[in-house]
Motif scaffolding. Structure first.
Motif, PDB file in Angstrom:
ATOM      1  N   LEU A   9      32.658  26.463 -17.646  1.00 26.70           N
ATOM      2  CA  LEU A   9      33.807  27.106 -17.174  1.00 26.70           C
ATOM      3  C   LEU A   9      33.759  27.774 -15.916  1.00 26.70           C
ATOM      4  O   LEU A   9      34.609  27.818 -14.949  1.00 26.70           O
ATOM      5  CB  LEU A   9      33.994  28.442 -18.302  1.00 26.70           C
ATOM      6  N   SER A  10      32.612  27.992 -15.401  1.00 32.21           N
ATOM      7  CA  SER A  10      32.591  28.434 -14.061  1.00 32.21           C
ATOM      8  C   SER A  10      32.772  27.449 -13.167  1.00 32.21           C
ATOM      9  O   SER A  10      33.651  27.376 -12.051  1.00 32.21           O
ATOM     10  CB  SER A  10      31.074  29.005 -13.808  1.00 32.21           C
ATOM     11  N   VAL A  11      32.441  26.107 -13.492  1.00 35.09           N
ATOM     12  CA  VAL A  11      32.574  24.939 -12.600  1.00 35.09           C
ATOM     13  C   VAL A  11      33.983  24.528 -12.588  1.00 35.09           C
ATOM     14  O   VAL A  11      34.698  24.143 -11.715  1.00 35.09           O
ATOM     15  CB  VAL A  11      31.758  23.675 -12.854  1.00 35.09           C
ATOM     16  N   GLY A  17      40.146  26.420  -8.365  1.00 33.28           N
ATOM     17  CA  GLY A  17      40.556  27.248  -7.308  1.00 33.28           C
ATOM     18  C   GLY A  17      40.418  26.361  -6.169  1.00 33.28           C
ATOM     19  O   GLY A  17      41.475  26.814  -5.201  1.00 33.28           O
ATOM     20  N   ALA A  18      39.666  25.541  -5.878  1.00 33.56           N
ATOM     21  CA  ALA A  18      39.677  24.681  -4.704  1.00 33.56           C
ATOM     22  C   ALA A  18      40.842  23.824  -4.590  1.00 33.56           C
ATOM     23  O   ALA A  18      41.224  23.834  -3.507  1.00 33.56           O
ATOM     24  CB  ALA A  18      38.743  23.731  -4.921  1.00 33.56           C
ATOM     25  N   GLY A  22      43.612  24.116  -1.630  1.00 29.40           N
ATOM     26  CA  GLY A  22      43.725  22.800  -0.946  1.00 29.40           C
ATOM     27  C   GLY A  22      45.101  22.294  -0.964  1.00 29.40           C
ATOM     28  O   GLY A  22      45.744  22.036   0.073  1.00 29.40           O
ATOM     29  N   MET A  23      45.751  22.654  -2.165  1.00 26.82           N
ATOM     30  CA  MET A  23      47.300  22.276  -2.026  1.00 26.82           C
ATOM     31  C   MET A  23      48.260  23.299  -1.303  1.00 26.82           C
ATOM     32  O   MET A  23      49.089  23.142  -0.565  1.00 26.82           O
ATOM     33  CB  MET A  23      47.958  22.320  -3.625  1.00 26.82           C
ATOM     34  N   LYS A 141      55.255  29.269  -5.485  1.00 28.21           N
ATOM     35  CA  LYS A 141      54.514  30.065  -4.983  1.00 28.21           C
ATOM     36  C   LYS A 141      53.028  30.072  -5.028  1.00 28.21           C
ATOM     37  O   LYS A 141      52.320  30.158  -4.235  1.00 28.21           O
ATOM     38  CB  LYS A 141      54.794  31.717  -5.611  1.00 28.21           C
ATOM     39  N   VAL A 142      52.574  29.787  -6.163  1.00 26.66           N
ATOM     40  CA  VAL A 142      51.042  29.171  -6.493  1.00 26.66           C
ATOM     41  C   VAL A 142      50.610  28.411  -5.455  1.00 26.66           C
ATOM     42  O   VAL A 142      49.615  28.298  -4.756  1.00 26.66           O
ATOM     43  CB  VAL A 142      50.789  29.208  -7.909  1.00 26.66           C
ATOM     44  N   PHE A 143      51.402  27.188  -5.594  1.00 26.73           N
ATOM     45  CA  PHE A 143      51.066  25.900  -4.647  1.00 26.73           C
ATOM     46  C   PHE A 143      51.567  25.750  -3.356  1.00 26.73           C
ATOM     47  O   PHE A 143      51.556  24.794  -3.000  1.00 26.73           O
ATOM     48  CB  PHE A 143      51.488  24.825  -5.731  1.00 26.73           C
TER      49      PHE A 143
END
Length: 154
Positions: A9-11, A17-18, A22-23, A141-143
């Motif tokens: 789950l952490s990965v 998030g990355a 990036g987007m 908004k998010v991307f």
């Protein structure tokens, strides 16, 4: 077992998030890889049903600017009063958008119907925000989806 689940789950959270960062930053490396994945893997899966009645996605038929070749590109058109808005997550520099802008039109298949469209113009998020459904505004908004192609139905 619980520790393994926590690691997985952490990965996944870090990868997500990355991806979002990036987007948002319009990372050329991420966007190029994502476009290639979409073109080679997703398009063959989505294209056969895109544009059919009840589908959320559609197909834009356009002609290459230099090759003159006919292309079909899956998109997610959003109907507006006089045509469609199509989000440009990779910016207006993608070939299909450049082809439509150069030709001054295309054909959009959406919800089981074919629509000739003209007058393509790239608009900013701010210019179209009031026309977008809430879920699309949130995703934009998010991307950092800042560009939309507006086309008018003939």
């Amino acid at each position: 077992m619980r520790r393994l689940l926590l690691v997985v789950l952490s990965v996944l959270a870090v990868a997500l998030g990355a991806f979002v960062v990036g987007m948002r930053r319009k990372s050329p490396v991420l966007q190029d890889r994502l476009r290639q994945f979409s073109k080679r893997v997703m398009t063959p899966v989505v294209l056969p049903t895109a544009g059919n009645a009840g589908q959320g996605n559609g197909v834009v038929h356009h002609r290459g600017r230099t090759s003159g070749r006919e292309y079909a590109t899956p998109v997610t058109p959003m109907p507006v009063a006089d045509g469609f808005l199509i989000g440009l997550p990779y910016t207006a520099r993608v070939d299909w958008a450049r082809n439509i802008l150069a030709a001054g039109g295309a054909t959009v298949e959406f919800d089981g119907a074919s629509h000739e469209v003209t007058d393509p113009v790239v608009l900013s998020y701010e210019e179209v925000a009031g026309l977008l459904p809430r879920s699309v505004r949130l995703g934009a908004k998010v991307f950092a989806l800042n560009e939309f192609l507006r086309v008018r139905a003939v």
